[in-house]
Motif scaffolding. Structure first.
Motif, PDB file in Angstrom:
ATOM      1  N   ALA A  91      -6.154  -3.630   5.241  1.00 23.08           N
ATOM      2  CA  ALA A  91      -4.955  -3.125   5.826  1.00 23.08           C
ATOM      3  C   ALA A  91      -4.291  -4.437   6.864  1.00 23.08           C
ATOM      4  N   ASP A  92      -4.385  -5.381   6.411  1.00 24.44           N
ATOM      5  CA  ASP A  92      -3.786  -6.540   7.120  1.00 24.44           C
ATOM      6  C   ASP A  92      -3.145  -7.369   6.073  1.00 24.44           C
ATOM      7  N   ALA A 144     -10.046   3.622   2.150  1.00 30.50           N
ATOM      8  CA  ALA A 144      -9.172   3.085   3.525  1.00 30.50           C
ATOM      9  C   ALA A 144      -9.381   1.929   3.729  1.00 30.50           C
ATOM     10  N   GLY A 145      -8.385   1.509   4.619  1.00 28.03           N
ATOM     11  CA  GLY A 145      -8.330   0.360   5.595  1.00 28.03           C
ATOM     12  C   GLY A 145      -8.994   0.148   6.493  1.00 28.03           C
ATOM     13  N   ALA A 146      -9.408  -1.288   6.748  1.00 25.57           N
ATOM     14  CA  ALA A 146     -10.242  -1.714   8.375  1.00 25.57           C
ATOM     15  C   ALA A 146      -9.153  -1.987   9.029  1.00 25.57           C
ATOM     16  N   LEU A 147      -9.535  -1.540  10.425  1.00 24.92           N
ATOM     17  CA  LEU A 147      -8.951  -1.932  11.082  1.00 24.92           C
ATOM     18  C   LEU A 147      -9.742  -2.964  11.743  1.00 24.92           C
ATOM     19  N   TRP A 148     -10.705  -3.583  11.812  1.00 25.09           N
ATOM     20  CA  TRP A 148     -11.285  -4.436  12.314  1.00 25.09           C
ATOM     21  C   TRP A 148     -12.342  -5.877  11.722  1.00 25.09           C
ATOM     22  N   PRO A 149     -11.906  -6.436  11.564  1.00 24.46           N
ATOM     23  CA  PRO A 149     -12.224  -7.318  11.050  1.00 24.46           C
ATOM     24  C   PRO A 149     -14.606  -6.884  10.912  1.00 24.46           C
TER      25      PRO A 149
END
Ligand SMILES: Nc1nc2c([nH]c(=O)n2[C@H]2C[C@H](O)[C@@H](COP(=O)(O)OP(=O)(O)OP(=O)(O)O)O2)c(=O)[nH]1
Length: 385
Positions: free
Chosen positions: A214-215, A82-87
């Motif tokens: 995810a960026d 999955a992609g991370a939403l927060w750093p």
């Protein structure tokens, strides 16, 4: 050990492979509509039905329903990237979904898009077991020696219909604002959660390894192999969880059986005697495990078979109150290590198994039957070296 399997589903081939690597005795199971599952075993004997659903919530929901109908599992796990939403969520970290948000529900109005959230929550028991495994760190034994340690996080996962690879697009901003406690984003968890919920809320856990942020950098992180690394971590934790869930189910079953045995007049061993020319079938309320017909056999089991037998006896001793729960848990961990080491089928693996069994002998020395059983497993392994 459990007649019912755990179902593990994945979306991508590399996710499937990461789980498959942990399984032994694999065999193909064809569904009449063409879906191929593989059924394998974990070192503690737990059966796993493994399937590939492809990308997206819709195929995930349909094939989850299919797997549940086909296998009647005691639990369902989804393993993937999955992609991370927060750093602060790092590449390689593992996220266990405490909640799954189906984030695409909404109404489009003159003044903008309004969320209509759907959410499913993790079941209590798998959540507790997963947190315990993370606390004691035993799941890391399943990681390859060169795999860097990962952090495990518990939090919501957002599941939608698009691959999210931007931090600044309108879509990205909307997700981050509307579901601002979601740690990761992917495309299958909502379908799987819906199917599990519609099957009497079957215990279901989504376990994802973070392979990008995810960026807008997904191509780069995919290119340097983060998907494979991330899902290796997720699979190791998922399989530890599957084993522990199976063990809990077995504990429940053993306790259940013991209560019934006390309430019923049927003894554990039933001897069926035929006189003259009479024909007699097996007259028993229930039959568990191996069935011997004729005289008791003295068949010699191989070390793996003896270990399985020991595990069974240990469970019974625990259910009967001869072994306390803390000792039982510690002993089962040593049996897991021994079984896993034996399955490597190398001298090094056998030596590792012997060390675990010596520790086990120490744990069980107050229970003569079990201690002597451990000694005979050690002797059986020594005979193969
Ligand atoms: N690591 C990561 N995985 C994601 C993201 N979004 C997302 O749906 N996933 C999960 C769920 C999907 O099963 C799968 C999609 O990733 P992918 O690498 O196949 O994406 P893609 O379709 O752009 O890849 P490609 O086949 O075009 O190379 O991974 C994300 O932003 N990052």
């Amino acid at each position: 050990m459990n007649e019912r399997p755990v179902v593990i589903l994945t979306a991508l081939d590399l996710e499937y492979e990461a789980v498959r690597r942990h399984l032994s005795d694999l065999r193909l199971h064809r569904h009449r509509a063409g879906t191929r599952f593989e059924i394998g075993r974990l070192p503690n004997g737990c059966h796993v039905a493994l399937g590939l659903v492809g990308k997206g919530n819709q195929p995930a929901a349909v094939l989850t329903e299919r797997a549940i109908t086909e296998f009647d599992p005691f639990a369902l796990l989804f393993v993937g990237v999955a992609g991370a939403l927060w750093p602060d969520v790092d590449l390689g970290d593992v996220v266990i979904a405490t909640h799954v948000y189906a984030y695409h529900g909404g109404t489009s109005e003159d003044d903008g898009l309004k969320a209509r959230p759907r959410v499913w929550e993790i079941s209590h028991e798998p959540d507790q077991i997963a947190r315990h495994l993370v606390r004691n760190g035993t799941w890391k034994r399943r990681l390859p020696a060169d795999q860097a340690a990962a952090e495990v996080r518990f939090g919501p996962i957002a599941a939608g219909e698009v691959v999210q690879d931007s931090a600044i697009s309108a879509h990205a901003q909307w997700v981050r604002q509307t579901y601002n406690d979601a740690l990761a984003i992917e495309m299958e968890a909502a379908g799987v959660a819906q199917a599990a919920h519609l099957n009497r809320s079957l215990p279901m856990v989504v376990i994802r390894g973070i392979s990008d942020r995810a960026d807008g950098t997904k191509v780069k992180t995919d290119g340097v192999g983060w998907q494979a690394k991330a899902v290796t971590n997720a699979a190791a934790l998922a399989l530890a969880l599957a084993e522990e869930l199976a063990r809990e189910t077995l504990r429940g079953n053993v306790a259940d059986r013991t209560e019934k045995a006390e309430g019923e007049s049927m003894p554990e061993i039933v001897r069926n005697v035929a006189k003259g020319s009479a024909h007699v079938g097996v007259q028993a309320g229930r039959i568990y495990g191996n069935v011997s017909i004729g005289q008791p056999s003295q068949a010699v089991l191989d070390p793996a078979g003896q270990l399985a037998d020991l595990r069974h006896k240990l469970s019974k001793a625990c259910a009967a109150g001869d072994v306390d729960v803390a000792t039982f848990t510690a002993a089962e961990e040593e049996i897991d290590v021994a079984a896993q080491s034996l399955s490597e089928n190398t001298d090094q693996g056998k030596n590792k198994a012997m060390i675990a069994l010596r520790r086990l002998r120490g744990l069980l020395m107050d229970v003569a039957d079990l201690a002597s059983k451990v000694a005979s497993v050690i002797a059986a392994i020594r005979g193969t070296l």
